[in-house]
Design a protein around this motif. Structure first.
Motif, PDB file in Angstrom:
ATOM      1  N   THR A   1      -1.762  -1.722  -7.432  1.00 22.17           N
ATOM      2  CA  THR A   1      -0.889  -0.848  -6.659  1.00 22.17           C
ATOM      3  C   THR A   1      -0.978   0.591  -7.177  1.00 22.17           C
ATOM      4  O   THR A   1      -1.592   0.866  -8.207  1.00 22.17           O
ATOM      5  CB  THR A   1       0.572  -1.328  -6.750  1.00 22.17           C
ATOM      6  OG1 THR A   1       1.026  -1.182  -8.105  1.00 22.17           O
ATOM      7  CG2 THR A   1       0.701  -2.782  -6.326  1.00 22.17           C
ATOM      8  N   SER A   2      -0.332   1.492  -6.458  1.00 23.90           N
ATOM      9  CA  SER A   2      -0.368   2.903  -6.849  1.00 23.90           C
ATOM     10  C   SER A   2       0.402   3.177  -8.140  1.00 23.90           C
ATOM     11  O   SER A   2       0.220   4.216  -8.769  1.00 23.90           O
ATOM     12  CB  SER A   2       0.209   3.767  -5.719  1.00 23.90           C
ATOM     13  OG  SER A   2       1.542   3.375  -5.426  1.00 23.90           O
ATOM     14  N   ASP A   3       1.261   2.218  -8.539  1.00 27.93           N
ATOM     15  CA  ASP A   3       1.952   2.371  -9.830  1.00 27.93           C
ATOM     16  C   ASP A   3       1.399   1.391 -10.870  1.00 27.93           C
ATOM     17  O   ASP A   3       2.106   0.989 -11.803  1.00 27.93           O
ATOM     18  CB  ASP A   3       3.470   2.222  -9.673  1.00 27.93           C
ATOM     19  CG  ASP A   3       3.865   0.945  -8.954  1.00 27.93           C
ATOM     20  OD1 ASP A   3       2.953   0.198  -8.525  1.00 27.93           O
ATOM     21  OD2 ASP A   3       5.073   0.677  -8.808  1.00 27.93           O
ATOM     22  N   ASP A   4       0.142   0.987 -10.691  1.00 28.18           N
ATOM     23  CA  ASP A   4      -0.642   0.229 -11.673  1.00 28.18           C
ATOM     24  C   ASP A   4      -0.187  -1.215 -11.896  1.00 28.18           C
ATOM     25  O   ASP A   4      -0.510  -1.820 -12.930  1.00 28.18           O
ATOM     26  CB  ASP A   4      -0.676   0.964 -13.026  1.00 28.18           C
ATOM     27  CG  ASP A   4      -1.575   2.185 -12.970  1.00 28.18           C
ATOM     28  OD1 ASP A   4      -2.459   2.233 -12.099  1.00 28.18           O
ATOM     29  OD2 ASP A   4      -1.382   3.104 -13.801  1.00 28.18           O
TER      30      ASP A   4
ATOM     31  N   GLY B   1       1.922   6.512  -4.395  1.00 32.99           N
ATOM     32  CA  GLY B   1       2.335   6.612  -5.790  1.00 32.99           C
ATOM     33  C   GLY B   1       1.432   7.551  -6.549  1.00 32.99           C
ATOM     34  O   GLY B   1       0.584   8.235  -5.962  1.00 32.99           O
ATOM     35  N   PRO B   2       1.558   7.569  -7.852  1.00 33.02           N
ATOM     36  CA  PRO B   2       0.802   8.538  -8.666  1.00 33.02           C
ATOM     37  C   PRO B   2      -0.695   8.235  -8.773  1.00 33.02           C
ATOM     38  O   PRO B   2      -1.487   9.132  -9.067  1.00 33.02           O
ATOM     39  CB  PRO B   2       1.472   8.425 -10.044  1.00 33.02           C
ATOM     40  CG  PRO B   2       2.065   7.044 -10.068  1.00 33.02           C
ATOM     41  CD  PRO B   2       2.502   6.768  -8.664  1.00 33.02           C
ATOM     42  N   ASN B   3      -1.099   6.976  -8.549  1.00 28.88           N
ATOM     43  CA  ASN B   3      -2.504   6.602  -8.733  1.00 28.88           C
ATOM     44  C   ASN B   3      -3.070   5.951  -7.468  1.00 28.88           C
ATOM     45  O   ASN B   3      -2.331   5.399  -6.652  1.00 28.88           O
ATOM     46  CB  ASN B   3      -2.640   5.625  -9.915  1.00 28.88           C
ATOM     47  CG  ASN B   3      -2.126   6.221 -11.208  1.00 28.88           C
ATOM     48  OD1 ASN B   3      -2.519   7.315 -11.586  1.00 28.88           O
ATOM     49  ND2 ASN B   3      -1.241   5.493 -11.880  1.00 28.88           N
ATOM     50  N   PRO B   4      -4.383   5.976  -7.294  1.00 24.54           N
ATOM     51  CA  PRO B   4      -4.991   5.340  -6.123  1.00 24.54           C
ATOM     52  C   PRO B   4      -4.897   3.819  -6.211  1.00 24.54           C
ATOM     53  O   PRO B   4      -4.876   3.249  -7.302  1.00 24.54           O
ATOM     54  CB  PRO B   4      -6.451   5.804  -6.182  1.00 24.54           C
ATOM     55  CG  PRO B   4      -6.691   6.132  -7.616  1.00 24.54           C
ATOM     56  CD  PRO B   4      -5.393   6.653  -8.143  1.00 24.54           C
ATOM     57  N   VAL B   5      -4.822   3.178  -5.043  1.00 27.84           N
ATOM     58  CA  VAL B   5      -4.811   1.719  -5.003  1.00 27.84           C
ATOM     59  C   VAL B   5      -6.258   1.216  -5.039  1.00 27.84           C
ATOM     60  O   VAL B   5      -7.190   1.964  -4.755  1.00 27.84           O
ATOM     61  CB  VAL B   5      -4.093   1.199  -3.739  1.00 27.84           C
ATOM     62  CG1 VAL B   5      -2.648   1.665  -3.717  1.00 27.84           C
ATOM     63  CG2 VAL B   5      -4.828   1.628  -2.474  1.00 27.84           C
ATOM     64  N   LYS B   6      -6.428  -0.056  -5.378  1.00 24.84           N
ATOM     65  CA  LYS B   6      -7.770  -0.616  -5.471  1.00 24.84           C
ATOM     66  C   LYS B   6      -7.716  -2.114  -5.198  1.00 24.84           C
ATOM     67  O   LYS B   6      -6.790  -2.806  -5.630  1.00 24.84           O
ATOM     68  CB  LYS B   6      -8.355  -0.362  -6.866  1.00 24.84           C
ATOM     69  CG  LYS B   6      -9.746  -0.917  -7.092  1.00 24.84           C
ATOM     70  CD  LYS B   6     -10.805  -0.275  -6.223  1.00 24.84           C
ATOM     71  CE  LYS B   6     -12.190  -0.823  -6.501  1.00 24.84           C
ATOM     72  NZ  LYS B   6     -13.219  -0.314  -5.582  1.00 24.84           N
TER      73      LYS B   6
ATOM     74  N   TYR C   1       0.834  -1.210   0.000  1.00 22.90           N
ATOM     75  CA  TYR C   1       0.000   0.000   0.000  1.00 22.90           C
ATOM     76  C   TYR C   1       0.872   1.265   0.000  1.00 22.90           C
ATOM     77  O   TYR C   1       0.574   2.241   0.662  1.00 22.90           O
ATOM     78  CB  TYR C   1      -0.934   0.000   1.207  1.00 22.90           C
ATOM     79  CG  TYR C   1      -2.021  -1.047   1.128  1.00 22.90           C
ATOM     80  CD1 TYR C   1      -3.312  -0.719   0.730  1.00 22.90           C
ATOM     81  CD2 TYR C   1      -1.752  -2.369   1.431  1.00 22.90           C
ATOM     82  CE1 TYR C   1      -4.314  -1.691   0.643  1.00 22.90           C
ATOM     83  CE2 TYR C   1      -2.742  -3.353   1.347  1.00 22.90           C
ATOM     84  CZ  TYR C   1      -4.011  -3.001   0.954  1.00 22.90           C
ATOM     85  OH  TYR C   1      -4.992  -3.965   0.873  1.00 22.90           O
ATOM     86  N   TYR C   2       1.980   1.219  -0.726  1.00 16.34           N
ATOM     87  CA  TYR C   2       2.898   2.349  -0.758  1.00 16.34           C
ATOM     88  C   TYR C   2       2.315   3.481  -1.604  1.00 16.34           C
ATOM     89  O   TYR C   2       1.525   3.247  -2.522  1.00 16.34           O
ATOM     90  CB  TYR C   2       4.265   1.916  -1.293  1.00 16.34           C
ATOM     91  CG  TYR C   2       4.212   1.117  -2.560  1.00 16.34           C
ATOM     92  CD1 TYR C   2       4.037   1.732  -3.805  1.00 16.34           C
ATOM     93  CD2 TYR C   2       4.357  -0.276  -2.528  1.00 16.34           C
ATOM     94  CE1 TYR C   2       4.001   0.998  -4.967  1.00 16.34           C
ATOM     95  CE2 TYR C   2       4.313  -1.026  -3.697  1.00 16.34           C
ATOM     96  CZ  TYR C   2       4.134  -0.382  -4.902  1.00 16.34           C
ATOM     97  OH  TYR C   2       4.081  -1.118  -6.064  1.00 16.34           O
TER      98      TYR C   2
END
Length: 404
Positions: free
Chosen positions: A220-223, A117-122, A114-115
Motif C-alpha cells: 500500500t501507499s503507507d507501506d 499516500g506518501p509512497n507509490p503502491v506496488k 489503492y488509496y
C-alpha cells in the motif's frame, strides 16, 4: 478442495496474515449494507465488488450476455447496487471456466486499497505449493503481480524467483528476508513483507494446503503488505484433521457427477470422451484410458472403484457413467486383487435390472479373484454384455463400438 476468496482470507487472518478486508453477501440489499459499513469504517467512497467463483481470471471475465466484469470498482452506493444486480445470479465466463462459465451465488464487497499516500503502491505475485521434483515446498514469487504468472514465466523467466523449504521445517528468517529483498522492498515495507511471508507459510502448513496463491500481493501507499486476492486449495487427504474446514466445501462449484461419486467413495473425474470406463486401481485406470485412446475412442471419465467396492458402489458408478449422453460404450476392466470380480459382476447385473434397457455396448474384462464366478454370474444373467479376457480383445471391442 478449493475455497472461495472470502473463505481463504478468513483463514489467513487466523494466522495474522493481513488481507484486503471485505464482506461476502448473496443479495443486492446485503451488498448495499456492506458498502455502507465499509464506507463508515474507511471514510472512502470506493469499494471493490468481486464475484466469488472457483476460477481465476475474474477481472477479465464477463457476465454472460453483458459487459459486466467479474471484478469491478464501485464509486458510490448507486454503483454498488448496479454492479451487484449485474453479477449476482449471472454466469461469469473467464479463461478458466470455459465457455460454460460459472453461476455467481455470492459477491465480496471489499475495501479499496489503492488509496493515496506518501509512497507509490506496488503489486507482486507469491504462491506456495509442493515441488514434486525436489520433494520440497516452494515459494514462487515475482515483482510482476496482478497479471497471469504463466505469461511472466514465458516472456520474462528471470523475474520468477523460487525459495525452497524442507517439509517439516519452518521458513527460516534469512529466507523471508531474501524474498523481501528480491521484491525490491526496503524500510517499513521490507519488515512488513518478512512478517507477511513468515505468517503466510505458517498458514500454508497449518491448514494442510495443496496450493496457496496471492495475486496480487500488495504494498500500500503507507507501506503495508496485504493479500488483495487469495486462491487456496486444501489437500483432500488431510481433511480428516480439519473437520471445520471440510464444512467450507461448496458443492455447487463442483461437477454434480463428481459430487455424487464422492458420496459413494468413488474416485471419479469427468472427461469429454465417448467411452465410459470403470476400473479398479489408479494405475490400471490410466492404462485403460490409454488403451481406449489407442483403439480410436476417447475416455469419458476416470473411475476407480477402489479396493472396497461392492455391488452397491459398482451400481452407483454404472449409473453415473450412464448419465453422460456422449458415452457410446462402457468398458469395465477389473483385476481382482483386493476387490472381488464377482462383486463387480453383481453390481453390473443389479444396475442393469434397476435401470432397465441399456442401448449402448458394454464390454467387461474381469481377471483375478473370483473371475470364474463373475463370468458365470454374467453369463447366466441374460444380459447383453461382451466379455473379454485379454486387454487387446477389449480394445478391439471398444474400437467396434465407437466406430459403429
Amino acid at each position: 478442495m478449493n475455497l472461495h476468496e472470502y473463505q481463504a482470507k478468513e483463514l489467513l487472518k487466523k494466522y495474522n496474515v493481513p488481507v484486503q478486508e471485505g464482506i461476502a453477501v448473496d443479495t443486492v440489499m446485503a451488498a448495499e449494507e456492506a458498502y455502507r459499513q465499509i464506507k463508515n469504517e474507511t471514510g472512502n467512497n470506493f469499494a471493490v465488488i468481486k464475484a466469488q467463483i472457483h476460477a481465476g481470471g475474474r477481472g477479465k471475465g464477463k457476465i454472460e450476455g453483458s459487459e459486466q466484469r467479474g471484478v469491478a470498482v464501485a464509486k458510490s452506493l448507486e454503483n454498488v447496487t448496479e454492479i451487484a444486480k449485474n453479477i449476482l445470479g449471472g454466469t461469469l465466463v473467464t479463461i478458466q471456466t470455459g465457455a460454460a462459465g460459472k453461476k455467481v451465488n455470492k459477491i465480496l464487497v471489499a475495501q479499496d486499497v489503492y488509496y493515496p499516500g506518501p509512497n507509490p503502491v506496488k503489486e507482486f505475485y507469491l504462491s506456495i505449493l509442493l515441488d514434486r521434483t525436489s520433494g520440497k515446498n516452494v515459494i514462487m514469487y515475482s515483482t510482476e503481480g496482478g497479471m497471469d504468472i504463466e505469461e511472466v514465466a514465458h516472456n520474462t523467466p528471470e523475474k520468477i524467483f523460487k525459495e525452497f523449504v524442507q517439509p517439516g521445517a519452518p521458513l527460516q528468517g534469512f529466507q523471508a528476508r531474501k524474498i523481501a529483498f528480491n521484491l525490491g522492498l526496503s524500510g517499513e515495507s521490507f519488515k512488513n513483507c518478512v512478517k507477511f511471508v513468515t505468517n503466510l507459510y505458517n498458514a500454508y502448513v497449518g491448514v494442510d494446503a495443496a496450493m496457496l496463491e496471492i495475486n496480487p500481493l500488495f504494498k500500500t501507499s503507507d507501506d503495508k503488505i496485504i493479500a488483495v486476492d487469495c486462491k487456496l486449495s486444501l489437500d483432500d487427504n488431510a481433511l480428516i484433521r480439519h473437520a471445520d474446514l471440510a464444512n467450507l466445501r461448496d458443492e455447487s462449484e463442483e461437477d454434480p457427477t463428481e459430487v455424487e461419486a464422492g458420496h459413494y467413495n468413488l474416485n471419479f473425474v469427468k472427461l469429454d470422451g465417448n467411452v465410459g470406463c470403470m476400473v479398479n486401481g489408479a494405475g490400471l485406470a490410466m492404462a485403460t484410458m490409454d488403451m481406449i485412446k489407442l483403439s480410436g475412442g476417447e475416455p469419458a471419465n476416470f473411475l476407480d472403484v477402489g479396493g472396497s467396492a461392492n455391488a452397491q458402489t459398482v451400481e452407483a458408478g454404472f449409473r453415473i457413467i450412464l448419465k453422460d449422453p456422449k458415452v457410446k460404450a462402457i468398458l469395465i476392466n477389473i483385476f481382482g486383487g483386493i476387490v472381488r470380480c464377482d462383486r463387480v459382476a453383481q453390481g453390473v447385473i443389479d444396475a442393469y435390472k434397476s435401470i432397465g434397457e441399456i442401448k449402448i455396448p458394454i464390454i467387461v474384462r474381469l481377471q483375478g479373484t473370483n473371475a470364474e464366478e463373475a463370468k458365470k454370474l454374467i453369463d447366466e444373467s441374460g444380459l447383453t454384455v461382451q466379455s473379454a479376457i485379454l486387454l487387446s480383445e477389449a480394445a478391439e471391442l471398444v474400437n467396434k463400438a465407437v466406430s459403429a
